[in-house]
Enzyme design. Structure first.
Site, mmCIF file in Angstrom:
data_model
loop_
_atom_site.group_PDB
_atom_site.id
_atom_site.type_symbol
_atom_site.label_atom_id
_atom_site.label_comp_id
_atom_site.label_asym_id
_atom_site.label_seq_id
_atom_site.Cartn_x
_atom_site.Cartn_y
_atom_site.Cartn_z
ATOM 1 N N VAL A 17 4.125 2.181 7.717
ATOM 2 C CA VAL A 17 3.978 2.931 6.461
ATOM 3 C C VAL A 17 3.645 4.401 6.728
ATOM 4 O O VAL A 17 4.250 5.303 6.141
ATOM 5 C CB VAL A 17 2.893 2.276 5.559
ATOM 6 C CG1 VAL A 17 2.620 3.133 4.330
ATOM 7 C CG2 VAL A 17 3.315 0.876 5.152
ATOM 8 N N GLN A 85 -0.503 -6.743 5.957
ATOM 9 C CA GLN A 85 -0.419 -8.084 5.385
ATOM 10 C C GLN A 85 0.450 -8.969 6.281
ATOM 11 O O GLN A 85 1.595 -8.615 6.567
ATOM 12 C CB GLN A 85 0.267 -7.933 4.024
ATOM 13 C CG GLN A 85 -0.185 -8.872 2.963
ATOM 14 C CD GLN A 85 0.518 -8.514 1.648
ATOM 15 O OE1 GLN A 85 0.916 -7.364 1.412
ATOM 16 N NE2 GLN A 85 0.688 -9.501 0.802
ATOM 17 N N ARG A 91 -3.086 -9.677 -0.362
ATOM 18 C CA ARG A 91 -3.673 -8.364 -0.102
ATOM 19 C C ARG A 91 -5.197 -8.461 -0.103
ATOM 20 O O ARG A 91 -5.877 -7.744 0.622
ATOM 21 C CB ARG A 91 -3.180 -7.367 -1.153
ATOM 22 C CG ARG A 91 -1.681 -7.101 -1.048
ATOM 23 C CD ARG A 91 -1.207 -6.138 -2.113
ATOM 24 N NE ARG A 91 0.208 -5.853 -2.016
ATOM 25 C CZ ARG A 91 1.146 -6.459 -2.743
ATOM 26 N NH1 ARG A 91 0.817 -7.404 -3.594
ATOM 27 N NH2 ARG A 91 2.412 -6.116 -2.619
ATOM 28 N N PRO A 124 -6.013 -4.069 0.595
ATOM 29 C CA PRO A 124 -5.711 -4.056 -0.839
ATOM 30 C C PRO A 124 -6.071 -2.687 -1.423
ATOM 31 O O PRO A 124 -7.224 -2.289 -1.410
ATOM 32 C CB PRO A 124 -6.591 -5.161 -1.413
ATOM 33 C CG PRO A 124 -7.694 -5.329 -0.422
ATOM 34 C CD PRO A 124 -7.207 -4.885 0.906
ATOM 35 N N VAL A 125 -5.056 -2.008 -1.917
ATOM 36 C CA VAL A 125 -5.184 -0.576 -2.173
ATOM 37 C C VAL A 125 -6.227 -0.249 -3.253
ATOM 38 O O VAL A 125 -6.945 0.753 -3.141
ATOM 39 C CB VAL A 125 -3.807 0.064 -2.464
ATOM 40 C CG1 VAL A 125 -3.218 -0.407 -3.773
ATOM 41 C CG2 VAL A 125 -3.900 1.569 -2.449
ATOM 42 N N ASP A 151 5.191 -0.615 -7.461
ATOM 43 C CA ASP A 151 5.570 -1.752 -8.315
ATOM 44 C C ASP A 151 6.332 -1.259 -9.548
ATOM 45 O O ASP A 151 7.302 -1.886 -9.993
ATOM 46 C CB ASP A 151 4.314 -2.509 -8.766
ATOM 47 C CG ASP A 151 3.349 -2.708 -7.617
ATOM 48 O OD1 ASP A 151 3.157 -3.827 -7.173
ATOM 49 O OD2 ASP A 151 2.801 -1.684 -7.149
ATOM 50 N N THR A 152 5.882 -0.139 -10.098
ATOM 51 C CA THR A 152 6.562 0.440 -11.255
ATOM 52 C C THR A 152 7.986 0.840 -10.878
ATOM 53 O O THR A 152 8.937 0.630 -11.649
ATOM 54 C CB THR A 152 5.745 1.653 -11.781
ATOM 55 O OG1 THR A 152 4.527 1.152 -12.340
ATOM 56 C CG2 THR A 152 6.494 2.444 -12.837
ATOM 57 N N ARG A 154 9.792 -0.564 -8.479
ATOM 58 C CA ARG A 154 10.556 -1.819 -8.346
ATOM 59 C C ARG A 154 10.964 -2.345 -9.723
ATOM 60 O O ARG A 154 12.087 -2.806 -9.928
ATOM 61 C CB ARG A 154 9.695 -2.875 -7.636
ATOM 62 C CG ARG A 154 9.522 -2.606 -6.164
ATOM 63 C CD ARG A 154 8.537 -3.576 -5.513
ATOM 64 N NE ARG A 154 8.561 -3.443 -4.065
ATOM 65 C CZ ARG A 154 7.520 -3.651 -3.263
ATOM 66 N NH1 ARG A 154 6.344 -3.991 -3.774
ATOM 67 N NH2 ARG A 154 7.633 -3.520 -1.960
ATOM 68 N N HIS A 178 -2.505 -3.586 -7.782
ATOM 69 C CA HIS A 178 -1.290 -3.635 -6.957
ATOM 70 C C HIS A 178 -1.387 -4.970 -6.218
ATOM 71 O O HIS A 178 -1.992 -5.070 -5.157
ATOM 72 C CB HIS A 178 -1.265 -2.469 -5.970
ATOM 73 C CG HIS A 178 -0.220 -2.618 -4.900
ATOM 74 N ND1 HIS A 178 1.124 -2.683 -5.162
ATOM 75 C CD2 HIS A 178 -0.331 -2.732 -3.545
ATOM 76 C CE1 HIS A 178 1.797 -2.810 -4.020
ATOM 77 N NE2 HIS A 178 0.933 -2.858 -3.033
HETATM 78 P P1 NAD Z 1 0.932 -1.159 10.849
HETATM 79 O O1 NAD Z 1 0.148 -2.211 11.539
HETATM 80 O O2 NAD Z 1 2.336 -0.889 11.245
HETATM 81 O O3 NAD Z 1 0.150 0.240 10.963
HETATM 82 C C1 NAD Z 1 -1.217 0.366 10.863
HETATM 83 C C2 NAD Z 1 -1.624 1.464 11.816
HETATM 84 O O4 NAD Z 1 -3.007 1.713 11.634
HETATM 85 C C3 NAD Z 1 -1.417 1.072 13.290
HETATM 86 O O5 NAD Z 1 -0.590 2.050 13.924
HETATM 87 C C4 NAD Z 1 -2.824 1.069 13.865
HETATM 88 O O6 NAD Z 1 -2.895 1.500 15.214
HETATM 89 C C5 NAD Z 1 -3.527 2.034 12.911
HETATM 90 N N1 NAD Z 1 -4.989 1.881 12.883
HETATM 91 C C6 NAD Z 1 -5.716 0.749 12.819
HETATM 92 N N2 NAD Z 1 -7.022 1.050 12.799
HETATM 93 C C7 NAD Z 1 -7.114 2.405 12.831
HETATM 94 C C8 NAD Z 1 -8.202 3.312 12.825
HETATM 95 N N3 NAD Z 1 -9.456 2.891 12.780
HETATM 96 N N4 NAD Z 1 -7.920 4.636 12.875
HETATM 97 C C9 NAD Z 1 -6.656 5.078 12.934
HETATM 98 N N5 NAD Z 1 -5.583 4.258 12.938
HETATM 99 C C10 NAD Z 1 -5.820 2.940 12.895
HETATM 100 O O7 NAD Z 1 0.832 -1.478 9.286
HETATM 101 P P2 NAD Z 1 1.778 -0.891 8.139
HETATM 102 O O8 NAD Z 1 2.909 -1.828 7.906
HETATM 103 O O9 NAD Z 1 1.997 0.541 8.407
HETATM 104 O O10 NAD Z 1 0.813 -1.052 6.866
HETATM 105 C C11 NAD Z 1 -0.318 -0.212 6.733
HETATM 106 C C12 NAD Z 1 -1.066 -0.565 5.468
HETATM 107 O O11 NAD Z 1 -0.284 -0.199 4.333
HETATM 108 C C13 NAD Z 1 -1.347 -2.062 5.303
HETATM 109 O O12 NAD Z 1 -2.626 -2.249 4.784
HETATM 110 C C14 NAD Z 1 -0.304 -2.513 4.320
HETATM 111 O O13 NAD Z 1 -0.651 -3.694 3.642
HETATM 112 C C15 NAD Z 1 -0.286 -1.298 3.431
HETATM 113 N N6 NAD Z 1 0.850 -1.179 2.522
HETATM 114 C C16 NAD Z 1 0.570 -0.690 1.296
HETATM 115 C C17 NAD Z 1 1.557 -0.586 0.348
HETATM 116 C C18 NAD Z 1 1.219 -0.059 -1.026
HETATM 117 O O14 NAD Z 1 2.058 -0.049 -1.948
HETATM 118 N N7 NAD Z 1 0.001 0.392 -1.229
HETATM 119 C C19 NAD Z 1 2.885 -0.952 0.666
HETATM 120 C C20 NAD Z 1 3.152 -1.405 1.949
HETATM 121 C C21 NAD Z 1 2.118 -1.525 2.872
#
Ligand code: NAD
Length: 316
Positions: A17, A85, A91, A124-125, A151-152, A154, A178
């Site tokens: 992300v 996740q 979440r 969970p955001v 979500d909006t 989508r 969310h």
């Molecule tokens: P990912 O595992 O690919 O990336 C997470 C990154 O965080 C990793 O690179 C890890 O090294 C880093 N990290 C962990 N602890 C850390 C710290 N203390 N300091 C700095 N970096 C740290 O995960 P992702 O797929 O990128 O997802 C990231 C988050 O985004 C998840 O919680 C996921 O659920 C969320 N997400 C949110 C939405 C949304 O709509 N809000 C949508 C998709 C994903």
């Protein structure tokens, strides 16, 4: 934030992300300085190199890997770090893991920057936006969660597909958490000001209960479906985050379903949740009281109380 132009964004977490968000910002020409911070330095370095090698094709952006010191001077710090996740995990399951991670991250950011907008994306955001608000001590306008902006989007896309209209001309919001208790506000959905039901009748189309259920299920469960198929979701969320950054950077007064602290609206108090919200350079300006139906209000109330129960276990 009293600068004329916002130019610097820090992204904490360079995973799927975070790096896709950085890439999306790079393409957008919105920012002039972009720093990626991750405990996995190698990963962040690889992402930065990959993006920088495309620089001749975009408007110049100074992209580099950094540490928390580089949050100094950032106008927006986007937090995407944390555990993601896993298949079958909700979440909310993530809450304890990521709250602990956030304690460290927010502490570090505050050492170098107390003037920025904190934009939370990690799940969970809604809970983590609340955690961020509590831990940072920032005014509520400067703590924003990406909430149900994704979500909006989508929802608008899937309705648009069904009725054959550009999703940009579909006006409909997902509000609440969310996540699993989010609420589709069908009662307000419209195309060019024509209520959805009437529009569908006009074009001889039926958007009855089974179709609505199918659309909403696909919105609510999108992350589960995508994670099952490819392990993570990141393109659409990165675009959603860019849209929020754009509204802030360009001082747009845009209405977005971001998550923020609610104090009294719809009887909800002391929790972060998404409602249509006016966003500009100050961050959150105004949370709108939209005329939802009684049934939608009941679902929103339930969504808020589910989040509150979880937040209360964190002892903040
Ligand atoms: P990912 O595992 O690919 O990336 C997470 C990154 O965080 C990793 O690179 C890890 O090294 C880093 N990290 C962990 N602890 C850390 C710290 N203390 N300091 C700095 N970096 C740290 O995960 P992702 O797929 O990128 O997802 C990231 C988050 O985004 C998840 O919680 C996921 O659920 C969320 N997400 C949110 C939405 C949304 O709509 N809000 C949508 C998709 C994903």
């Amino acid at each position: 934030m009293n600068k004329e132009r916002i130019v610097k964004v820090a992204v904490v977490g360079a995973g799927f992300v975070g790096s896709t968000t950085a890439y999306t910002l790079m393409l957008g020409g919105l920012v002039s300085e972009l720093v990626l911070i991750d405990i996995n330095k190698e990963k962040a370095e690889g992402e930065v190199m990959d993006m920088n090698h495309g620089m001749p094709f975009v408007r110049p952006v100074d992209i580099y890997i950094g540490d928390y010191r580089d949050c100094a001077g950032a106008d927006i710090v986007i937090i995407t770090a944390g555990a993601n996740q896993k298949q079958g995990e909700t979440r909310i399951d993530l809450v304890k893991k990521n709250t602990e991670i956030f304690k460290g991250i927010i502490n570090q950011i505050l050492k170098y920057n107390t003037d920025c907008i904190l934009l939370v994306v990690t799940n969970p955001v809604d809970i983590l936006t609340y955690v961020t608000y509590k831990l940072s001590g920032f005014p509520k306008n400067r703590v924003i969660g990406s909430g149900t902006v994704l979500d909006t989007s989508r929802f608008r896309y899937l309705i648009g597909q069904k009725v054959g209209v550009d999703p940009r001309n579909v006006h409909a919001y997902i509000i609440g958490e969310h996540g699993d208790t989010e609420v589709p506000t069908w009662s307000l959905a419209n195309i060019a000001g024509i209520p959805m039901e009437k529009y569908c009748k006009n074009v001889d189309m039926c958007l009855g209960e089974p179709t609505r259920k199918e659309i909403f299920d696909n919105v609510k469960n999108a992350a589960y479906h995508i994670i099952n198929k490819k392990g993570a979701t990141y393109y659409a969320v990165a675009l959603a985050v860019r849209r929020i950054v754009e509204a802030i950077v360009r001082n747009e007064n845009s209405i977005l379903t971001v998550s923020s602290l609610i104090e009294g609206q719809y009887g909800i108090n002391d929790i972060c949740i998404s409602l249509p919200t006016l966003v500009n350079r100050q961050g959150i300006v105004n949370i709108l009281d939209i005329p939802i139906s009684d049934q939608e209000l009941a679902l929103l109330t339930k969504s808020a109380s589910t989040l509150k129960e979880v937040a209360d276990t964190l002892g903040l």
